[in-house]
Design a protein around this motif. Structure first.
Motif, short mmCIF file in Angstrom:
data_model
loop_
_atom_site.label_atom_id
_atom_site.label_comp_id
_atom_site.label_asym_id
_atom_site.label_seq_id
_atom_site.Cartn_x
_atom_site.Cartn_y
_atom_site.Cartn_z
N ASP A 55 12.49 -4.69 10.04
CA ASP A 55 13.06 -4.70 8.68
C ASP A 55 12.93 -6.06 8.01
N LEU A 56 11.90 -6.80 8.34
CA LEU A 56 11.62 -8.03 7.64
C LEU A 56 10.83 -7.72 6.36
N ARG A 57 11.07 -8.49 5.36
CA ARG A 57 10.28 -8.35 4.13
C ARG A 57 9.03 -9.21 4.30
N VAL A 58 7.88 -8.55 4.21
CA VAL A 58 6.61 -9.20 4.51
C VAL A 58 5.72 -9.21 3.27
N ALA A 59 5.18 -10.36 2.94
CA ALA A 59 4.15 -10.48 1.91
C ALA A 59 2.80 -10.62 2.62
N LEU A 60 1.80 -9.96 2.07
CA LEU A 60 0.51 -9.89 2.73
C LEU A 60 -0.61 -10.32 1.79
N VAL A 61 -1.52 -11.13 2.31
CA VAL A 61 -2.76 -11.45 1.61
C VAL A 61 -3.90 -11.00 2.51
N PRO A 62 -4.43 -9.78 2.31
CA PRO A 62 -5.51 -9.30 3.18
C PRO A 62 -6.83 -9.98 2.87
N GLN A 63 -7.74 -9.91 3.83
CA GLN A 63 -9.01 -10.60 3.68
C GLN A 63 -9.82 -10.07 2.50
N ASP A 64 -9.74 -8.77 2.24
CA ASP A 64 -10.51 -8.18 1.13
C ASP A 64 -9.73 -8.19 -0.18
N THR A 65 -8.59 -8.85 -0.22
CA THR A 65 -7.66 -9.00 -1.36
C THR A 65 -6.94 -7.71 -1.74
N ALA A 66 -7.57 -6.53 -1.56
CA ALA A 66 -6.93 -5.23 -1.86
C ALA A 66 -6.38 -5.18 -3.29
N LEU A 67 -7.12 -5.72 -4.22
CA LEU A 67 -6.74 -5.65 -5.63
C LEU A 67 -7.34 -4.39 -6.26
N VAL A 68 -6.77 -3.97 -7.38
CA VAL A 68 -7.32 -2.84 -8.15
C VAL A 68 -8.22 -3.43 -9.23
N ARG A 81 5.68 -5.70 -6.01
CA ARG A 81 7.06 -5.20 -5.86
C ARG A 81 7.17 -3.70 -6.06
N LEU A 82 6.06 -2.98 -6.02
CA LEU A 82 6.12 -1.55 -6.31
C LEU A 82 6.99 -0.80 -5.32
N ASP A 83 7.00 -1.20 -4.06
CA ASP A 83 7.79 -0.43 -3.11
C ASP A 83 9.28 -0.73 -3.20
N ASP A 84 9.68 -1.58 -4.16
CA ASP A 84 11.10 -1.82 -4.39
C ASP A 84 11.71 -0.78 -5.32
N HIS A 85 10.87 0.02 -5.96
CA HIS A 85 11.35 0.93 -7.01
C HIS A 85 10.73 2.31 -6.85
N GLY A 86 11.25 3.25 -7.62
CA GLY A 86 10.73 4.61 -7.60
C GLY A 86 9.48 4.76 -8.43
N LEU A 139 3.28 -14.02 -3.70
CA LEU A 139 4.39 -14.83 -4.20
C LEU A 139 5.37 -13.96 -4.97
N HIS A 140 4.84 -13.04 -5.76
CA HIS A 140 5.69 -12.16 -6.56
C HIS A 140 6.54 -11.26 -5.65
N ARG A 141 5.95 -10.82 -4.57
CA ARG A 141 6.70 -10.01 -3.62
C ARG A 141 7.78 -10.83 -2.95
#
Length: 219
Positions: A55-68, A81-86, A139-141
């Motif tokens: 239950d730690l809050r984890v921020a991730l920077v993947p190698q492929d960036t995983a951006l849209v 922060r999308l998983d903080d909300h509905g 950082l935002h997360r």
């Protein structure tokens, strides 16, 4: 925190790392060093799962960036922060962010030097800019821990030093796979060297000497 205790890590039943035990204390900054294929990405994936299970809050920077790619830099940052909300709140945020949400995302883009590019689609950014957007999203997360898989590899050395400092100041604990030994020395309190699927060393950064570096990267 004991994240891994005798774990065998790999894909499709084939172990990449075996018997991994890893305790990371709050406040540590751990650099993972090693040649490509040594197991750094495998280890980071397992650490993410282990941290989330605690239950730690984890921020991730993947190698492929995983951006849209089609979305703006700002909206990619908001996704931290999308998983903080509905679903309804998230849809509204991505279509028309609230003033406070936009301001917070802009502030995080400013921390990585990209506020002027906030409304540009990610697909039009350079590789280094995309990597900085991925760092801004982390950082935002925010959270207890940041995990990064080569999060500074696409930026120049000056920017890499600056981003490493931003990450250091933003997160109490960090585990980053890094390709640059000099950046690892400046950033980390502890260094783990991986070679051919095993830990070659795990030591305070002050003990990282030329002989160990040579053994780590030798052909």
């Amino acid at each position: 925190m004991q994240l891994l205790d005798g774990a065998d890590l790999g894909y499709g039943g084939a172990p990449v790392l075996t018997g991994v035990r890893l305790h990371v204390a709050s406040g540590e900054r751990v650099a993972l060093l090693g040649r490509s294929g040594s197991g750094k990405s495998t280890l980071l994936a397992a650490l993410r799962d282990a941290a989330l299970a605690r239950d730690l809050r984890v921020a991730l920077v993947p190698q492929d960036t995983a951006l849209v790619p089609q979305l703006s830099a700002l909206r990619n940052v908001l996704m931290g922060r999308l998983d903080d909300h509905g679903a309804w709140r998230n849809l509204r945020t991505l279509i028309r962010p609230a003033r406070a949400d936009r301001a917070a995302a802009l502030a995080d883009l400013a921390r990585v030097g990209l506020a002027p590019e906030a409304d540009r689609a990610v697909e039009g950014l350079s590789g280094g800019q995309k990597q900085r957007v991925a760092v801004a999203r982390a950082l935002h997360r925010g959270g207890d821990l940041i995990l990064g898989d080569e999060p500074l590899s696409a930026v120049d050395p000056h920017q890499a030093d600056a981003l490493a400092a931003v990450i250091r100041d933003a997160f109490p604990t960090a585990i980053l796979a890094l390709h640059d030994v000099a950046i690892a020395r400046a950033f980390a309190t502890r260094v783990i060297g991986l070679r051919q699927g095993r830990f070659l060393f795990d030591l305070p950064v002050a003990d990282l000497d030329a002989d160990r570096i040579g053994a780590l990267y030798a052909h």
